[in-house]
Design an enzyme around this catalytic site. Structure first.
Site, PDB file in Angstrom:
ATOM      1  CG  HIS A  37      29.357  16.410  75.990  1.00 14.33           C
ATOM      2  ND1 HIS A  37      30.453  15.579  75.922  1.00 14.33           N
ATOM      3  CD2 HIS A  37      28.515  15.995  75.024  1.00 14.33           C
ATOM      4  CE1 HIS A  37      30.278  14.696  74.951  1.00 14.33           C
ATOM      5  NE2 HIS A  37      29.117  14.925  74.383  1.00 14.33           N
ATOM      6  CE  LYS A 151      32.869  16.954  66.622  1.00 15.26           C
ATOM      7  NZ  LYS A 151      32.023  15.822  66.773  1.00 15.26           N
ATOM      8  CD  GLN A 155      23.007  15.209  66.524  1.00 12.27           C
ATOM      9  OE1 GLN A 155      23.263  14.035  66.351  1.00 12.27           O
ATOM     10  NE2 GLN A 155      23.450  15.887  67.565  1.00 12.27           N
TER      11      GLN A 155
HETATM   12  P1  AMP Z   1      27.293  13.440  71.614  1.00 15.66           P
HETATM   13  O1  AMP Z   1      27.511  12.992  73.020  1.00 15.66           O
HETATM   14  O2  AMP Z   1      28.488  13.321  70.748  1.00 15.66           O
HETATM   15  O3  AMP Z   1      26.035  12.844  71.008  1.00 15.66           O
HETATM   16  O4  AMP Z   1      27.005  14.987  71.691  1.00 15.66           O
HETATM   17  C1  AMP Z   1      26.000  15.514  72.507  1.00 15.66           C
HETATM   18  C2  AMP Z   1      25.825  16.980  72.174  1.00 15.66           C
HETATM   19  O5  AMP Z   1      27.057  17.661  72.403  1.00 15.66           O
HETATM   20  C3  AMP Z   1      25.474  17.210  70.686  1.00 15.66           C
HETATM   21  O6  AMP Z   1      24.518  18.244  70.612  1.00 15.66           O
HETATM   22  C4  AMP Z   1      26.803  17.622  70.105  1.00 15.66           C
HETATM   23  O7  AMP Z   1      26.678  18.441  68.963  1.00 15.66           O
HETATM   24  C5  AMP Z   1      27.399  18.398  71.258  1.00 15.66           C
HETATM   25  N1  AMP Z   1      28.861  18.484  71.121  1.00 15.66           N
HETATM   26  C6  AMP Z   1      29.721  17.451  70.941  1.00 15.66           C
HETATM   27  N2  AMP Z   1      30.975  17.918  70.808  1.00 15.66           N
HETATM   28  C7  AMP Z   1      30.910  19.263  70.886  1.00 15.66           C
HETATM   29  C8  AMP Z   1      31.871  20.307  70.804  1.00 15.66           C
HETATM   30  N3  AMP Z   1      33.155  20.069  70.608  1.00 15.66           N
HETATM   31  N4  AMP Z   1      31.439  21.577  70.935  1.00 15.66           N
HETATM   32  C9  AMP Z   1      30.105  21.853  71.138  1.00 15.66           C
HETATM   33  N5  AMP Z   1      29.152  20.907  71.229  1.00 15.66           N
HETATM   34  C10 AMP Z   1      29.543  19.628  71.096  1.00 15.66           C
END
Ligand code: AMP
Length: 278
Positions: A37, A151, A155
């Site tokens: 994040h 990741k 989406q």
């Molecule tokens: P989430 O909180 O899981 O909904 O993720 C929020 C954002 O962070 C989304 O755009 C995810 O794709 C991105 N994200 C989550 N994990 C990673 C990661 N390991 N590397 C890069 N972006 C990430």
């Protein structure tokens, strides 16, 4: 960092910023923040004057109520992490403000088949919830650009499509996957893994890497991945797919850019990952 819990106060602040010519970069998250994040926040900071991170565990994208309930919530730590990278704004929306007509009022957009495979197939209704919450968040924040991780590759493609279909006036920027030292893609869900499971889960990325090195048919590559993952009885494969990076349909002999996608349960926790091929 400014913390907002109401739409009005956030919008008042952002309007004032916009009026002085500042651009707004937006990173929507579900909290339980990690370095993945933070990398999005840092990308947003490079390209915008004001960076807004939202934290909201979106009920409409969970097809499994137990998964929603167990989703980690670590507000204090999240705020500290955002402070540590000098994020400008953290926004905690409420369900009432994000879904003024209730959580059954979901957007119906033709996603051009991008949602028919993989996560779309295995988590019915998931992308409808994602598209709705992201659109509603965009309506509140009105960013110039928004940052999403590869990741969640499917989406990202679906959000790009939504922005195109609805002709929304903002840029979507995809950011690379941040991993633990052992290769495991960082994820809020990793918090639910035991130490042993965390180390076992590295097999997911090791398998993806091995698949990139194997110069054989997709059929053989899939077979190899399934074999590798079946070596650990605590890992249960949900799907392994080799798909066209653009259409996200299963790859065939005409596909130019391919990507391998995995979803697997490690113990009780469902993890996803992906990698570019060739
Ligand atoms: P989430 O909180 O899981 O909904 O993720 C929020 C954002 O962070 C989304 O755009 C995810 O794709 C991105 N994200 C989550 N994990 C990673 C990661 N390991 N590397 C890069 N972006 C990430």
């Amino acid at each position: 960092m400014q913390v907002f819990r109401s739409k009005d106060s956030l919008q008042q602040f952002l309007t004032a910023q916009r009026d002085t010519g500042k651009t707004i970069g937006f990173v929507p998250t579900m909290g339980a923040l990690h370095n993945g994040h933070l990398s999005l926040i840092q990308e947003a900071q490079k390209k915008s004057n004001i960076t807004v991170c939202s934290i909201y565990v979106n009920p409409t994208q969970f097809n499994d109520p137990a998964d929603l309930e167990k989703y980690p919530r670590t507000e204090e730590k999240d705020l500290q992490m955002l402070e540590s990278v000098s994020c400008d704004v953290c926004y905690f929306p409420t369900t009432e403000e994000l879904y003024p007509n209730g959580t059954s009022d979901l957007l119906n957009i033709d996603l051009g088949g991008l949602d028919s495979q993989m996560e779309g197939e295995h988590r019915p209704g998931h992308f409808k919830g994602v598209v709705t919450v992201v659109k509603n968040l965009f309506d509140v924040v009105k960013p110039d650009s928004a940052f999403f991780g590869e990741k969640d590759f499917q989406q990202l493609a679906i959000i790009r499509r939504m922005v195109e279909v609805l002709k929304l006036p903002l840029e979507i920027i995809g950011c690379s996957i941040i991993r633990e030292k052992n290769g495991l893609a960082m994820s809020s869900r990793n918090e639910r893994l035991s130490d042993t499971e965390r180390s076992e889960a590295s097999l997911i990325y090791k398998t993806l890497e091995e698949v990139t090195l194997q110069r054989s048919s997709d059929f053989e590559r899939k077979d190899l991945a399934k074999q590798r993952l079946s070596q650990n009885s605590n890992i249960v494969l949900d799907y392994f797919e080799i798909a066209d990076s653009k259409t996200l349909q299963p790859a065939d002999e005409n596909t130019i850019e391919k990507r391998a996608f995995i979803a697997a349960f490690v113990g009780e926790v469902r993890l996803i990952d992906n990698i570019a091929l060739d």
